[in-house]
Write a protein that holds these residues in place. Sequence first.
Motif, PDB file in Angstrom:
ATOM      1  N   TYR A  14       8.857  32.742  32.916  1.00 36.08           N
ATOM      2  CA  TYR A  14       9.969  32.324  32.070  1.00 36.08           C
ATOM      3  C   TYR A  14      11.163  31.963  32.944  1.00 36.08           C
ATOM      4  CZ  TYR A  14      11.445  37.262  32.624  1.00 36.08           C
ATOM      5  OH  TYR A  14      11.797  38.488  33.127  1.00 36.08           O
TER       6      TYR A  14
ATOM      7  N   SER B  71      14.168  41.737  38.593  1.00 41.20           N
ATOM      8  CA  SER B  71      13.353  41.755  37.372  1.00 41.20           C
ATOM      9  C   SER B  71      12.229  42.771  37.503  1.00 41.20           C
ATOM     10  CB  SER B  71      12.749  40.366  37.122  1.00 41.20           C
ATOM     11  OG  SER B  71      13.763  39.406  36.994  1.00 41.20           O
TER      12      SER B  71
ATOM     13  N   THR C 148       9.050  45.057  34.779  1.00 42.34           N
ATOM     14  CA  THR C 148       8.494  45.317  33.453  1.00 42.34           C
ATOM     15  C   THR C 148       8.900  46.727  33.043  1.00 42.34           C
ATOM     16  OG1 THR C 148       6.426  46.119  34.400  1.00 42.34           O
ATOM     17  CG2 THR C 148       6.515  43.788  33.788  1.00 42.34           C
ATOM     18  N   THR C 149       9.010  46.958  31.742  1.00 40.61           N
ATOM     19  CA  THR C 149       9.451  48.275  31.275  1.00 40.61           C
ATOM     20  C   THR C 149       8.362  49.333  31.435  1.00 40.61           C
ATOM     21  OG1 THR C 149       8.874  47.680  29.002  1.00 40.61           O
ATOM     22  CG2 THR C 149      11.165  47.364  29.681  1.00 40.61           C
ATOM     23  N   GLU C 150       7.101  48.896  31.500  1.00 40.53           N
ATOM     24  CA  GLU C 150       6.021  49.848  31.703  1.00 40.53           C
ATOM     25  C   GLU C 150       6.164  50.485  33.089  1.00 40.53           C
ATOM     26  OE1 GLU C 150       1.176  49.896  32.076  1.00 40.53           O
ATOM     27  OE2 GLU C 150       2.123  48.299  30.939  1.00 40.53           O
TER      28      GLU C 150
ATOM     29  N   GLY D 180       3.801  42.856  28.572  1.00 43.32           N
ATOM     30  CA  GLY D 180       4.783  43.666  27.873  1.00 43.32           C
ATOM     31  C   GLY D 180       6.175  43.132  28.085  1.00 43.32           C
ATOM     32  N   GLN D 181       7.147  43.986  27.866  1.00 44.91           N
ATOM     33  CA  GLN D 181       8.545  43.591  27.959  1.00 44.91           C
ATOM     34  C   GLN D 181       8.991  43.526  29.418  1.00 44.91           C
ATOM     35  OE1 GLN D 181      11.185  45.641  25.334  1.00 44.91           O
ATOM     36  NE2 GLN D 181      12.963  45.204  26.585  1.00 44.91           N
ATOM     37  N   TYR D 182       9.710  42.464  29.742  1.00 43.31           N
ATOM     38  CA  TYR D 182      10.305  42.295  31.069  1.00 43.31           C
ATOM     39  C   TYR D 182      11.813  42.448  30.956  1.00 43.31           C
ATOM     40  CZ  TYR D 182       6.078  40.507  33.371  1.00 43.31           C
ATOM     41  OH  TYR D 182       4.838  40.377  33.929  1.00 43.31           O
ATOM     42  N   GLU D 183      12.425  42.987  31.990  1.00 40.65           N
ATOM     43  CA  GLU D 183      13.876  43.116  32.084  1.00 40.65           C
ATOM     44  C   GLU D 183      14.342  42.275  33.268  1.00 40.65           C
ATOM     45  OE1 GLU D 183      15.724  45.105  30.034  1.00 40.65           O
ATOM     46  OE2 GLU D 183      14.028  46.009  29.007  1.00 40.65           O
TER      47      GLU D 183
ATOM     48  N   THR E 150      19.172  41.091  30.633  1.00 34.69           N
ATOM     49  CA  THR E 150      18.498  40.603  29.428  1.00 34.69           C
ATOM     50  C   THR E 150      17.093  41.167  29.414  1.00 34.69           C
ATOM     51  OG1 THR E 150      17.956  38.653  28.125  1.00 34.69           O
ATOM     52  CG2 THR E 150      17.648  38.477  30.495  1.00 34.69           C
ATOM     53  N   SER E 151      16.469  41.199  28.255  1.00 32.37           N
ATOM     54  CA  SER E 151      15.076  41.638  28.179  1.00 32.37           C
ATOM     55  C   SER E 151      14.304  40.751  27.233  1.00 32.37           C
ATOM     56  CB  SER E 151      14.990  43.093  27.739  1.00 32.37           C
ATOM     57  OG  SER E 151      15.507  43.261  26.447  1.00 32.37           O
TER      58      SER E 151
END
Length: 91
Positions: free
Chosen positions: A15, A34, A36-38, A70-73, A90-91
């Motif tokens: 992205y 950057s 990932t939240t995991e 999953g979610q990236y920060e 941002t996430s």
Amino acid sequence: VISDVQVTNVNGNGYLVTATVAAPNALTQVTFPSWTTENGQDDIVWKYGTINGNQVSCWIYPSEHNYQIGQYETCIYAYDANGKYSGTWTS
């Protein structure tokens, strides 16, 4: 001041994060850490972004994060010629 943060072109290849930076002095550097939240920040990658006037941007790729799903920060830190900086995320 960092504003108008946008995440676009989201697909399996990554992205694009873009933002506008208002600074009294010329920008000299922008970084985009950057992860990932995991598992927390076990896969954090600090990347330098592109500066074009007051617009900054950076591509973030899943391959740099072990292809985790999953979610990236992503944070943005913009530095000016006097060494001052501003940050946002941002996430």
